[in-house]
Design a protein around this motif. Structure first.
Motif: not given
Length: 333
Positions: A70-95
Motif C-alpha cells: 500500500t502507498a506509504t506516506p512520503v514523510f514522517n514528521l518527528v518533533q519530540a516533546f516538550p510541545a510549545p504553546v499553539c502546537s498540536v499533538v496527536p491524540s491517536v497513535t498516528a495522524a
C-alpha cells in the motif's frame, strides 16, 4: 344388332366386374414382399480405463499471495516533546497529514504520538494547517478530531495565537544557540542575515507572537530564503535535524541577493521605507484607526478610490484604507 334389354346389361356387367374384383382382394403367396426399413441404434464404443500404478493427482492449494504493497506516506514528521504553546499533538497513535483540508485529499505524511507540530490556523470545518518549514509537509492539513491544541492558544481561520496567562510550568530546557560569525553570501546561500551585538530570538512561525525555538548568537549570520510578515526565514541545524525559523527583519542586517525575497507574492501596499502608515476603517483621516503598518508588513491591495486612498486586506479585521501619501504598491500589481 338389336339393343340389349336392361336385365341383359346387368348380367353382362357382372360377368366383367367379378374377375376384376377377385384380382384386387387375392394375395399371391409367392410374391416377394418389399423390404422394410429397420432402425438400428448404434451405441458409441466405451473404453474401460486401465488400472494405473500411480495415484491420481490431487489438487493442491496455491500458496497465499502476499498482499500488494500500500502507498506509504512520503514523510514522517518527528518533533519530540516538550510541545510549545499553539502546537498540536496527536491524540491517536498516528495522524495523517493531507495536502488539503479534507479526507478527499491525499496523505503526504504522518505524525506519531509523542511529537508536535505548529498550527497556523483552523478552518471552520475543523482542519489545522500546520507549519513545518523545510519539510515536504509544510502547509499540510490535519483534522482537529485527532489532534490536541496546546494551551493557552486561540485558533481562527486566519491564525493561531497565544492567549491568556501562561500557567507555571517546569523550567524550559535551554534553547539551541545557532549562527556563524562572519558568514558571507555565496552561491548556495545568496542572502545572509546577521544579528546585532545581543542574542536574537528565532521564532517558529512568521506571524504573531509564536514560541521561540532557538537563539541567533551575537553577530551571528544565517542563510535566509523567504521574507514574510516582517520576518526572515532562516535555515539552521540542531544536532542532525535541519530546522527553519523566523527572525525579525528590523533586528538584522542583510547582505547579498535579498531584495527579491522581500517582494510579496500578491499586489500589496507597503509603507515608505523607514516609515509607518496608519490603516483607517474609512477613507478619511478622522476615521477609526484599525492598525499600523511598516515597510516589513505590506498588506494585500484591493482597490484604489477616486481620492487615491488604498483599500487593503487586513485579515480578520476585514479591510481598511491607507492614505495615498503613506502607501505604495509593491509586488505583481
Amino acid at each position: 344388332m338389336s339393343r340389349l334389354s336392361w336385365w341383359q346389361r346387368i348380367i353382362f356387367g357382372l360377368t366383367f366386374l367379378l374377375p376384376l374384383a377377385c384380382n384386387l382382394t387375392t394375395v399371391d403367396p409367392t410374391a416377394i414382399p418389399f423390404p422394410t426399413a429397420t432402425a438400428t441404434i448404434f451405441k458409441p464404443a466405451t473404453t474401460t480405463p486401465k488400472a494405473s500404478s500411480t495415484a491420481p493427482a490431487t489438487a493442491t492449494s496455491k500458496p497465499a499471495q502476499p498482499p500488494k504493497p500500500t502507498a506509504t506516506p512520503v514523510f514522517n514528521l518527528v518533533q519530540a516533546f516538550p510541545a510549545p504553546v499553539c502546537s498540536v499533538v496527536p491524540s491517536v497513535t498516528a495522524a495523517n497529514i493531507r495536502s488539503g483540508a479534507g479526507t478527499n485529499f491525499p496523505v503526504i505524511g504522518t505524525i506519531f504520538v509523542g511529537n508536535w507540530v505548529m498550527a497556523s490556523r483552523l478552518t471552520n470545518s475543523g482542519w489545522y494547517q500546520i507549519v513545518a518549514l523545510g519539510t515536504v509537509v509544510n502547509g499540510g492539513w490535519i483534522s482537529n478530531t485527532v489532534m490536541t491544541l496546546q494551551q493557552p492558544c486561540v485558533c481562527t481561520p486566519d491564525s493561531c495565537t497565544q492567549s491568556g496567562i501562561i500557567p507555571p510550568t517546569a523550567a524550559p530546557s535551554a534553547l539551541p544557540r545557532v549562527g556563524f560569525v562572519g558568514l558571507q553570501p555565496s552561491g548556495a546561500a545568496p542572502c545572509i542575515v546577521t544579528g546585532g551585538s545581543a542574542d536574537l530570538p528565532i521564532f517558529s512561525v512568521p506571524e504573531g507572537d509564536p514560541p521561540i525555538i532557538a537563539t541567533l548568537i551575537p553577530n551571528g549570520g544565517l542563510s535566509a530564503f523567504d521574507f514574510r510578515a516582517g520576518r526572515w526565514a532562516v535555515n539552521f541545524t540542531v544536532g542532525s535535524q535541519q530546522l527553519v525559523g523566523w527572525v525579525n527583519g528590523n533586528r538584522v542586517t542583510v547582505a547579498g541577493d535579498c531584495d527579491k525575497l522581500r517582494v510579496p507574492p500578491v499586489c500589496s501596499v507597503q509603507a515608505p521605507i523607514g516609515g509607518m502608515a496608519e490603516v483607517y476603517a474609512e477613507p478619511k483621516r478622522d476615521a477609526r484607526v484599525i492598525t499600523t503598518m511598516n515597510e516589513y508588513l505590506p498588506l494585500p491591495f484591493i482597490q484604489k478610490n477616486a481620492d487615491g486612498w488604498f483599500n487593503v486586506d487586513v485579515g480578520a479585521s476585514g479591510n481598511g484604507w491607507v492614505p495615498p501619501e503613506e502607501g505604495m504598491l509593491v509586488g505583481p500589481c
